[in-house]
Design an enzyme around this catalytic site. Structure first.
Site, mmCIF file in Angstrom:
data_model
loop_
_atom_site.group_PDB
_atom_site.id
_atom_site.type_symbol
_atom_site.label_atom_id
_atom_site.label_comp_id
_atom_site.label_asym_id
_atom_site.label_seq_id
_atom_site.Cartn_x
_atom_site.Cartn_y
_atom_site.Cartn_z
ATOM 1 N N GLY A 1 41.412 49.176 61.248
ATOM 2 C CA GLY A 1 41.739 48.334 62.040
ATOM 3 C C GLY A 1 40.521 48.117 63.561
ATOM 4 O O GLY A 1 40.608 48.968 63.643
ATOM 5 N N ASP B 1 49.938 20.637 101.602
ATOM 6 C CA ASP B 1 51.388 20.418 100.348
ATOM 7 C C ASP B 1 50.396 20.500 99.451
ATOM 8 O O ASP B 1 51.031 21.181 98.635
ATOM 9 C CB ASP B 1 52.371 19.821 100.916
ATOM 10 C CG ASP B 1 52.588 18.494 100.488
ATOM 11 O OD1 ASP B 1 51.832 17.640 101.075
ATOM 12 O OD2 ASP B 1 53.026 18.451 99.533
ATOM 13 N N ASP C 1 48.834 41.791 72.299
ATOM 14 C CA ASP C 1 49.422 41.691 71.416
ATOM 15 C C ASP C 1 51.409 40.887 71.230
ATOM 16 O O ASP C 1 51.728 41.267 72.677
ATOM 17 C CB ASP C 1 48.848 41.345 69.768
ATOM 18 C CG ASP C 1 49.122 41.115 69.004
ATOM 19 O OD1 ASP C 1 48.663 39.672 69.099
ATOM 20 O OD2 ASP C 1 48.467 41.735 67.950
ATOM 21 N N ASP D 1 44.150 31.023 62.490
ATOM 22 C CA ASP D 1 43.386 32.771 62.272
ATOM 23 C C ASP D 1 42.897 32.912 63.550
ATOM 24 O O ASP D 1 42.652 32.274 63.470
ATOM 25 C CB ASP D 1 42.604 33.207 61.100
ATOM 26 C CG ASP D 1 42.797 34.463 61.125
ATOM 27 O OD1 ASP D 1 43.206 35.539 61.410
ATOM 28 O OD2 ASP D 1 42.385 34.987 59.771
ATOM 29 N N ARG E 1 51.723 49.396 67.984
ATOM 30 C CA ARG E 1 51.319 50.502 66.633
ATOM 31 C C ARG E 1 50.425 50.728 67.371
ATOM 32 O O ARG E 1 49.079 51.206 67.727
ATOM 33 C CB ARG E 1 50.478 49.826 65.436
ATOM 34 C CG ARG E 1 51.580 49.201 64.578
ATOM 35 C CD ARG E 1 52.644 50.639 64.191
ATOM 36 N NE ARG E 1 52.289 52.046 63.654
ATOM 37 C CZ ARG E 1 52.015 52.294 62.228
ATOM 38 N NH1 ARG E 1 51.828 51.066 61.237
ATOM 39 N NH2 ARG E 1 51.034 52.980 62.067
ATOM 40 N N HIS F 1 46.136 38.421 69.829
ATOM 41 C CA HIS F 1 44.910 38.385 69.275
ATOM 42 C C HIS F 1 45.250 37.692 67.864
ATOM 43 O O HIS F 1 44.782 37.329 66.765
ATOM 44 C CB HIS F 1 45.377 39.663 68.383
ATOM 45 C CG HIS F 1 44.804 41.413 69.792
ATOM 46 N ND1 HIS F 1 43.396 41.603 69.390
ATOM 47 C CD2 HIS F 1 45.783 41.991 70.194
ATOM 48 C CE1 HIS F 1 43.467 42.845 69.745
ATOM 49 N NE2 HIS F 1 44.550 42.971 70.632
ATOM 50 N N VAL G 1 37.256 40.112 59.555
ATOM 51 C CA VAL G 1 36.375 40.237 58.290
ATOM 52 C C VAL G 1 35.446 39.690 58.258
ATOM 53 O O VAL G 1 34.418 40.187 57.926
ATOM 54 C CB VAL G 1 37.577 40.598 56.714
ATOM 55 C CG1 VAL G 1 36.971 39.412 55.643
ATOM 56 C CG2 VAL G 1 38.363 40.822 56.796
ATOM 57 N N ALA G 2 35.348 38.460 58.600
ATOM 58 C CA ALA G 2 33.389 37.100 58.442
ATOM 59 C C ALA G 2 33.206 38.163 58.950
ATOM 60 O O ALA G 2 31.719 37.856 58.739
ATOM 61 C CB ALA G 2 34.336 36.278 58.966
ATOM 62 N N LYS G 3 33.052 38.369 59.976
ATOM 63 C CA LYS G 3 31.931 39.435 60.930
ATOM 64 C C LYS G 3 31.574 40.196 60.904
ATOM 65 O O LYS G 3 30.731 40.875 60.659
ATOM 66 C CB LYS G 3 32.952 39.635 62.390
ATOM 67 C CG LYS G 3 33.430 37.842 63.347
ATOM 68 C CD LYS G 3 34.116 38.820 65.201
ATOM 69 C CE LYS G 3 33.801 37.033 65.913
ATOM 70 N NZ LYS G 3 34.123 37.890 67.438
HETATM 71 C C1 GDG Z 1 44.985 39.864 63.445
HETATM 72 C C2 GDG Z 1 44.425 38.079 64.091
HETATM 73 C C3 GDG Z 1 42.402 38.738 64.707
HETATM 74 C C4 GDG Z 1 41.273 45.400 55.288
HETATM 75 N N1 GDG Z 1 41.487 45.558 54.777
HETATM 76 C C5 GDG Z 1 41.628 46.907 54.467
HETATM 77 C C6 GDG Z 1 40.538 47.047 56.169
HETATM 78 N N2 GDG Z 1 40.805 45.984 56.739
HETATM 79 C C7 GDG Z 1 40.757 46.403 58.289
HETATM 80 C C8 GDG Z 1 39.095 44.498 58.289
HETATM 81 C C9 GDG Z 1 39.625 44.614 59.683
HETATM 82 C C10 GDG Z 1 41.162 44.514 59.809
HETATM 83 O O1 GDG Z 1 41.741 45.054 58.260
HETATM 84 C C11 GDG Z 1 41.404 42.801 58.956
HETATM 85 O O2 GDG Z 1 41.360 41.812 60.211
HETATM 86 P P1 GDG Z 1 41.202 40.281 60.554
HETATM 87 O O3 GDG Z 1 40.722 40.479 61.658
HETATM 88 O O4 GDG Z 1 40.686 39.976 59.249
HETATM 89 O O5 GDG Z 1 42.816 40.447 60.144
HETATM 90 P P2 GDG Z 1 44.372 40.760 61.484
HETATM 91 O O6 GDG Z 1 44.880 41.743 60.548
HETATM 92 O O7 GDG Z 1 45.671 39.623 60.689
HETATM 93 O O8 GDG Z 1 44.464 40.321 62.166
HETATM 94 C C12 GDG Z 1 43.461 38.385 63.776
HETATM 95 C C13 GDG Z 1 42.929 40.244 64.749
HETATM 96 O O9 GDG Z 1 44.118 40.423 64.745
HETATM 97 C C14 GDG Z 1 42.241 40.715 65.791
HETATM 98 O O10 GDG Z 1 42.319 40.760 67.026
HETATM 99 O O11 GDG Z 1 40.616 38.630 64.412
HETATM 100 O O12 GDG Z 1 43.250 36.941 63.342
HETATM 101 O O13 GDG Z 1 45.739 37.961 62.932
HETATM 102 O O14 GDG Z 1 39.135 45.221 59.989
HETATM 103 O O15 GDG Z 1 37.817 45.452 57.974
HETATM 104 N N3 GDG Z 1 40.728 48.300 56.344
HETATM 105 C C15 GDG Z 1 40.078 49.618 55.105
HETATM 106 N N4 GDG Z 1 41.233 49.400 53.850
HETATM 107 C C16 GDG Z 1 41.706 47.873 53.909
HETATM 108 O O16 GDG Z 1 41.756 47.648 52.747
HETATM 109 N N5 GDG Z 1 40.323 50.522 55.813
#
Ligand code: GDG
Length: 723
Positions: A30, A676, A142, A372, A11, A166, A377-379
């Site tokens: 994201g 070799d 990815d 995962d 994307r 990712h 999100v955790a960070k």
């Molecule tokens: C893949 C891998 C890896 C979520 N809801 C909203 C929103 N978000 C943003 C969060 C975060 C991102 O989306 C989600 O990232 P994650 O890492 O938690 O999970 P995946 O989407 O599964 O991502 C994952 C990642 O790639 C990066 O390499 O960490 O393991 O699966 O940034 O903040 N943002 C907004 N509204 C929402 O409702 N604006």
């Protein structure tokens, strides 16, 4: 001039939407988008990807939209609805996603999805090729584009190509289920640098490459002919400043207060895409158990869940949604009161500022992923909670767990444990929370997303320019001249695979007349010593070469013999008892693999499999090596892997150590070493930089040159006899 960076992802980080003022670009928030946007913004860099709408739906606006995108240096890859179906919803999200997250039961292996995936990867390659040049840096992202690095390598043999995954890379046992596993690995190996979030994904990948393609690695570097591929871990960070600044934003604080409603209410938060990998059901079950076991929290805690709609066309996602809706209803019905609904649930995306307020409002963030890749999100939560008054409950199955050990780590399959972790997080003394959150926050500050992207790009730039080169006619000429002008010359020659081709029965590898003559003539040259450095037993070397005026090394350095002298052992004091432990294991593998056999030497036991069925042998060899490496850890024994042989060797000697005996004798003006396999690498390493080192065959090596067949090496050696 700095090279141009071309980012390629499924994307684009923007979507095109029809607004009041016509078509507009809407940035998507994201991890990847924010992480790379500053790199994209610089210079003439481009971002190539799918704009998210099928080209049919844009009708006659396509040209106009293309222009808007290109004005912002976004290059669209247009996909038809059918392509999106097979490539995106099909192979990417119904095959790769479940398999790579250890959900093989959800994985479908359909040929038409695979074909769609191949076609779309080709389409990406065409679009990239239409804008790229050989001097660009290409960074592919990815699981949607696993074939792209190799397709681009074909177009741009010299370009720097990086690939980052990712999501997790699964272990061999899971990956091998994929019917197109070799093609996928070949695709990824088109890159110069393959990056993952963690070292365990790195090691799974290296394992698969070895088991399925037979390429070994040395310290994460795989040699493919003249090319090297570096494989490494780059844990992705977040835009630290952006989340940290939010902590001081009054609007965010106001909204957070509104969410909390009352100071007495404790807020548990979770934010994720509605995906079966995120452990949403387990989280709900644990919350249910927590409420049952801790009635004192009744009306004093809520679980706020933001679930972002995702891949809603895929059956498993629709089923999950249904199950989650039902569970939430049940739990609210079971525990709720007139004044209190324990679970509040949003099923949509929120604007970024609202997301920040949620983080700010939460006393505890629950990340319960079953798998995962990282979990951003955790960070983001830890960073937004600048005062440290919060706590993170984090699944040990998220890549982020390795960097956040101060979180309360959980196994999400253990529902009782998870319920207990929720209690622990809610009751943890404030000082303890602050201490833990500070430690994590500080680490995230140093390893933010800019650090991630720039480290990846730095390593990509560096990926060894030094390549093993074929020994070309010009080099042969130089080698010959160097040999002729030197006053003291020494040749270290491995035997099997180097001077003679490998044959299925090692007893048949005896030297032919031509080789005997060649070695004798070389050894009789003035000011010249020839040493045969072999893994063979001294009895065999004596029988085959004992009449020649050569130095000899047997059993990879276990025995040494100078020209005309006796055999001397390095391993005099080694207790042979180890063989009683190891031999039965090797014999068991002989039982399992018809055609394989055990060879015993003074200091080594070897399991040869060159006569066995190659495919079966490869799997068993891998298994045996793992068993032996485990068993011999912390002992004096070493496990060596040669060409179709695995050996256990007692003692600290090696070919490298053995040749030191000759190196220490005098100053040699000309040194040539040829080998070799892996055991010869010790010899190459022991030599000074200006030595001539030649590997016979392909694969990873410390040698400066390679030749493809023993025949070629013999020609080179014979040329030294000529004036
Ligand atoms: C893949 C891998 C890896 C979520 N809801 C909203 C929103 N978000 C943003 C969060 C975060 C991102 O989306 C989600 O990232 P994650 O890492 O938690 O999970 P995946 O989407 O599964 O991502 C994952 C990642 O790639 C990066 O390499 O960490 O393991 O699966 O940034 O903040 N943002 C907004 N509204 C929402 O409702 N604006």
């Amino acid at each position: 001039m700095l090279a141009r960076l071309l980012i390629v992802s499924n994307r684009l980080p923007v979507s095109v939407e029809e607004g009041k003022k016509g078509w507009e670009l809407k940035p998507s928030v994201g991890g990847l988008a924010t992480g790379l946007s500053s790199f994209h913004a610089a210079g003439e860099n481009l971002w190539i990807g799918w704009p998210g709408t099928s080209h049919e739906s844009l009708r006659n606006h396509k040209r106009h939209i293309q222009q808007i995108l290109e004005d912002h240096r976004f290059i669209p890859v247009w996909l038809s609805a059918e392509e999106v179906h097979a490539f995106y919803y099909g192979f990417s999200n119904r095959t790769l996603w479940p398999l790579f997250h250890y959900f093989p039961q959800h994985a479908v292996f359909e040929k038409r999805f695979w074909e769609g995936y191949c076609n779309v990867n080709e389409k990406f390659a065409e679009t990239v090729s239409s804008v790229a040049t050989e001097s660009d840096i290409l960074w592919v992202h990815d699981y949607h584009l696993l074939l792209l690095p190799a397709l681009l390598r074909k177009e741009f043999p010299k370009a720097k190509i990086g690939f980052f995954l990712h999501i997790p890379f699964p272990s061999y046992e899971v990956f091998r289920m994929l019917p197109w596993r070799e093609e996928i690995l070949q695709g990824m190996l088109g890159a110069d640098l393959v990056g993952f979030h963690t070292y365990s994904y790195v090691s799974h990948f290296l394992d698969c490459v070895h088991a399925l393609l037979g390429h070994e690695h040395v310290l994460g570097e795989i040699a493919l002919g003249e090319r090297r591929v570096r494989v490494d871990a780059f844990p992705m960070g977040i835009d630290w400043k952006r989340f940290s600044d939010a902590a001081h934003d009054p609007a965010v604080a106001r909204e957070a207060a509104r969410i909390r409603r009352s100071e007495d209410l404790r807020v548990l938060l979770s934010i994720d895409r509605m995906d079966y990998t995120k452990g949403i059901v387990e989280r709900l079950l644990a919350f249910d158990e927590f409420l049952s076991r801790n009635p004192r929290f009744k009306e004093r805690v809520i679980l706020l869940m933001l679930l972002v709609p995702s891949r809603t066309r895929v059956e498993e996602y629709r089923e999950l949604k249904k199950r989650v809706d039902e569970l939430i209803g049940q739990i609210n019905g079971k525990h709720g009161t007139v004044a209190w609904t324990p679970i509040r649930y949003l099923y949509r995306t929120l604007p970024f500022p609202n997301l920040l307020s949620l983080y700010q409002a939460a006393d505890v963030l629950l990340v319960t992923s079953l798998r995962d890749g990282m979990n951003l999100v955790a960070k983001e939560y830890v960073t937004t909670k600048a005062d440290g008054r919060g706590m993170l409950v984090l699944s040990e199955f998220a890549g982020a767990a390795l960097e956040l050990p101060e979180a309360i780590q959980v196994n999400p399959h253990d529902i009782t444990g998870l319920a207990e972790a929720i209690r622990q997080a809610l009751t943890m003394p404030e000082r303890e929370k602050i201490r833990r959150m500070r430690a994590m926050r500080e680490r995230l500050r140093r390893h933010d997303v800019y650090h991630w992207a720039s480290s990846f790009l730095r390593v990509l730039q560096e990926v060894s320019e030094v390549k093993v080169a074929p020994l070309k006619p010009k080099d042969r000429h130089e080698l010959k001249t160097a040999f002729h002008v030197a006053s003291a010359r020494i040749l270290f020659l491995d035997y099997d695979g180097t001077l003679v081709p490998l044959v299925s029965d090692p007893q048949e590898a005896m030297p032919d007349e031509a080789l005997i003559t060649l070695l004798r003539d070389l050894a009789l040259l003035p000011r010249t010593e020839v040493v045969v450095v072999s893994g063979r037993s001294r009895e065999v070397l004596d029988a085959w070469l004992g009449d020649l005026p050569l130095g000899m090394v047997a059993e990879h350095g276990g025995w040494i013999k100078e020209k005309g002298g006796p055999w001397i052992s390095w391993g005099v004091n080694i207790d042979p008892a180890w063989k009683r432990r190891i031999r039965p294991i090797l014999e068991e593998f002989v039982e399992r693999l018809p055609g394989s056999f055990v060879e015993e030497k003074t200091f080594t036991l070897a399991w040869h499999y060159r006569r066995a069925h190659p495919q079966v042998a490869k799997t068993l060899a891998r298994e045996l090596k793992n068993v032996l490496v485990e068993l011999t850890a912390h002992t004096e024994l070493q496990v060596l892997e040669g060409h179709k042989v695995i050996e256990v060797k007692a003692g600290p000697f090696s070919k490298g150590q053995a040749i030191r005996k000759w190196l220490a004798k005098r100053r040699w003006e000309f040194i040539l070493a040829c080998g070799d396999d892996r055991t010869d690498e010790d010899m190459f390493r022991a030599l000074p930089k200006d030595a001539w080192t030649i590997k016979v065959g392909r694969g990873h090596t410390q040698a400066r040159f390679f030749l493809t067949h023993p025949r070629e090496l013999r020609e080179v050696l014979a040329s030294l006899l000529l004036p």
